[in-house]
Motif scaffolding. Structure first.
Motif, PDB file in Angstrom:
ATOM      1  N   GLN A  69      -1.050  39.416   6.051  1.00 18.24           N
ATOM      2  CA  GLN A  69      -1.426  39.712   4.660  1.00 18.24           C
ATOM      3  C   GLN A  69      -0.873  41.068   4.239  1.00 18.24           C
ATOM      4  O   GLN A  69      -0.327  41.218   3.146  1.00 18.24           O
ATOM      5  CB  GLN A  69      -2.956  39.698   4.492  1.00 18.24           C
ATOM      6  N   LYS A  70      -1.003  42.048   5.103  1.00 20.69           N
ATOM      7  CA  LYS A  70      -0.507  43.394   4.792  1.00 20.69           C
ATOM      8  C   LYS A  70       1.008  43.406   4.682  1.00 20.69           C
ATOM      9  O   LYS A  70       1.576  44.049   3.795  1.00 20.69           O
ATOM     10  CB  LYS A  70      -0.979  44.353   5.892  1.00 20.69           C
ATOM     11  N   HIS A  80       5.299  37.324  -3.111  1.00 23.28           N
ATOM     12  CA  HIS A  80       4.635  37.045  -1.845  1.00 23.28           C
ATOM     13  C   HIS A  80       3.659  35.877  -2.004  1.00 23.28           C
ATOM     14  O   HIS A  80       3.266  35.524  -3.100  1.00 23.28           O
ATOM     15  CB  HIS A  80       3.906  38.279  -1.318  1.00 23.28           C
ATOM     16  N   THR A  94       0.046  33.952  -0.386  1.00 22.91           N
ATOM     17  CA  THR A  94      -1.188  34.252   0.337  1.00 22.91           C
ATOM     18  C   THR A  94      -1.357  33.210   1.442  1.00 22.91           C
ATOM     19  O   THR A  94      -1.009  32.039   1.270  1.00 22.91           O
ATOM     20  CB  THR A  94      -2.408  34.205  -0.594  1.00 22.91           C
ATOM     21  N   GLU A 129       2.245  41.675   1.434  1.00 22.91           N
ATOM     22  CA  GLU A 129       1.958  42.408   0.191  1.00 22.91           C
ATOM     23  C   GLU A 129       3.102  43.318  -0.216  1.00 22.91           C
ATOM     24  O   GLU A 129       3.217  43.676  -1.396  1.00 22.91           O
ATOM     25  CB  GLU A 129       0.686  43.235   0.358  1.00 22.91           C
ATOM     26  N   SER A 130       3.969  43.687   0.708  1.00 24.70           N
ATOM     27  CA  SER A 130       5.068  44.598   0.392  1.00 24.70           C
ATOM     28  C   SER A 130       6.207  43.911  -0.360  1.00 24.70           C
ATOM     29  O   SER A 130       7.074  44.593  -0.910  1.00 24.70           O
ATOM     30  CB  SER A 130       5.601  45.240   1.671  1.00 24.70           C
TER      31      SER A 130
END
Length: 114
Positions: A63-64, A72, A74, A67-68
């Motif tokens: 997830q992290k 993106h 989920t 996010e970049s």
């Protein structure tokens, strides 16, 4: 494949370590299903604990990382459920084969050697 080989080795080690216990249980009258239950309980508890730790870390890390990106996605619970299902399938097939062969051995010969 590497995990399945390692799991097979672990089950083989457990079967060799518990030869005397399995032999006594079979002589007393335990069925093959009861002997398979011995292996299943121990392995599945360890599997679920390991999966819980690894899935949590992987889920949060992915997830992290995702996010970049500008576009993106989920990760839903479906992906985690599918990976748990595949893990269980590989575990049951690998462990079941070796456990079944250990449960079907002629345990009188094993106990005679002990």
């Amino acid at each position: 494949v590497i995990c399945a080989i390692g799991l097979y080795g672990l089950t083989d080690y457990m079967a060799n370590a518990k030869r005397k216990e399995i032999g006594i249980r079979k002589v007393v009258g335990a069925s093959v299903g009861q002997i398979l239950n011995i292996f299943t309980k121990e392995i599945l508890v360890v599997l679920f604990i390991a999966f819980l730790v690894s899935a949590t870390g992987t889920f949060l890390g992915m997830q992290k990382w995702l996010e970049s990106y500008a576009y993106h996605i989920t990760i839903g619970w479906e992906i985690v459920a599918i990976s748990l299902g595949v893990t269980l399938l590989v575990t049951v097939v690998t462990m079941g084969y070796r456990s079944y062969t250990a449960a079907r051995l002629n345990m009188v010969d094993v106990l005679k050697d002990e």
